[in-house]
Design an enzyme around this catalytic site. Structure first.
Site, PDB file in Angstrom:
ATOM      1  N   GLU A   1     -48.986 -16.834  41.891  1.00  0.00           N
ATOM      2  CA  GLU A   1     -47.989 -15.915  41.326  1.00  0.00           C
ATOM      3  C   GLU A   1     -47.563 -16.342  39.926  1.00  0.00           C
ATOM      4  O   GLU A   1     -47.409 -15.509  39.030  1.00  0.00           O
ATOM      5  CB  GLU A   1     -46.787 -15.817  42.258  1.00  0.00           C
TER       6      GLU A   1
ATOM      7  N   HIS B   1     -43.603  -7.913  45.639  1.00  0.00           N
ATOM      8  CA  HIS B   1     -43.118  -8.339  46.956  1.00  0.00           C
ATOM      9  C   HIS B   1     -42.773  -7.157  47.862  1.00  0.00           C
ATOM     10  O   HIS B   1     -42.267  -7.355  48.970  1.00  0.00           O
ATOM     11  CB  HIS B   1     -41.893  -9.250  46.795  1.00  0.00           C
TER      12      HIS B   1
END
Length: 225
Positions: A71, A104
């Protein structure tokens, strides 16, 4: 992209220290609620068997190694250098985390699929998660720009994944509420006080992203100096 040896040791230690200071209250809470004392806790942390168990646990590897590394690589090391020449460093710091927060949203589909809660609760939880992941993304983008390294954001991301969101409600009902809340307040105060000094670019050598913008004729003095 933040892969360099110059200034790597302060880039690994100081951002992590700064983040741990911010989490002073939760760390105190964890210590108060832990059944073992400090010496026993250190023995467990340093034991090779404990690390071997972690390294064979796919959930631990995902949360502490794979997710932080991938990420931060995508949303900081790759995305920031592409956005910054178009928007400038300041707007890029706040734009990048929006993509990070949206990434997310897959948790919504997981919860809807398995009916883990009501639809309203799921979307409220998703909005809350988007908010704090966006704030965290802005923080790690700030660290990436100020240090010129990827290792600091990755370590901070791994630490925050381990700690989770601070259990403020539990702290308010804790038997040792007063010292615990003082720890929360002290951590936030020290974090704000030390944010600029501990991320001073002079500690980390040259900043590749700032140098890239300078060559393009753009300079963001507040973030690069």
């Amino acid at each position: 992209m933040g892969f360099r040896l110059e200034g790597i040791f302060p880039a690994a230690l100081l951002p992590l220290l700064l983040t741990m200071i911010l989490f002073l209250g939760p760390l105190m809470q964890l210590s108060m609620d832990c059944p073992c004392d400090l010496a026993d806790g250190l023995k467990v942390v340093l034991a090779p068997r404990s690390w071997a168990r972690c390294l064979t646990d796919m959930r631990w590897l995902r949360n502490q190694v794979i997710a932080p590394l991938t990420e931060e690589l995508v949303f900081r090391a790759c995305m920031l250098p592409m956005l910054a020449p178009c928007t400038g460093l300041g707007p890029a710091v706040f734009t990048c985390p929006l993509f990070f927060g949206v990434a997310h949203f897959h948790h919504i589909f997981e919860q809807l699929r398995f009916r883990q809660s009501s639809v309203g609760s799921i979307f409220l939880s998703a909005a809350f998660q988007f908010s704090y992941t966006a704030v965290f993304g802005a923080y790690t983008a700030f660290l990436f720009i100020r240090t010129g390294h990827l290792i600091g954001p990755v370590l901070c991301h791994s630490f925050c994944n381990y700690m989770g969101f601070p259990a403020v409600c539990a702290a308010l009902e804790h038997p040792q509420r007063r010292p615990l809340l003082a720890g929360y307040a002290l951590g936030v105060g020290l974090f704000l006080l030390l944010l600029q000094p501990l991320t001073d670019p002079k500690l980390y050598g040259s900043l590749p992203l700032c140098a890239l913008l300078e060559r393009a004729g753009d300079s963001e003095a507040p973030l690069c100096s």
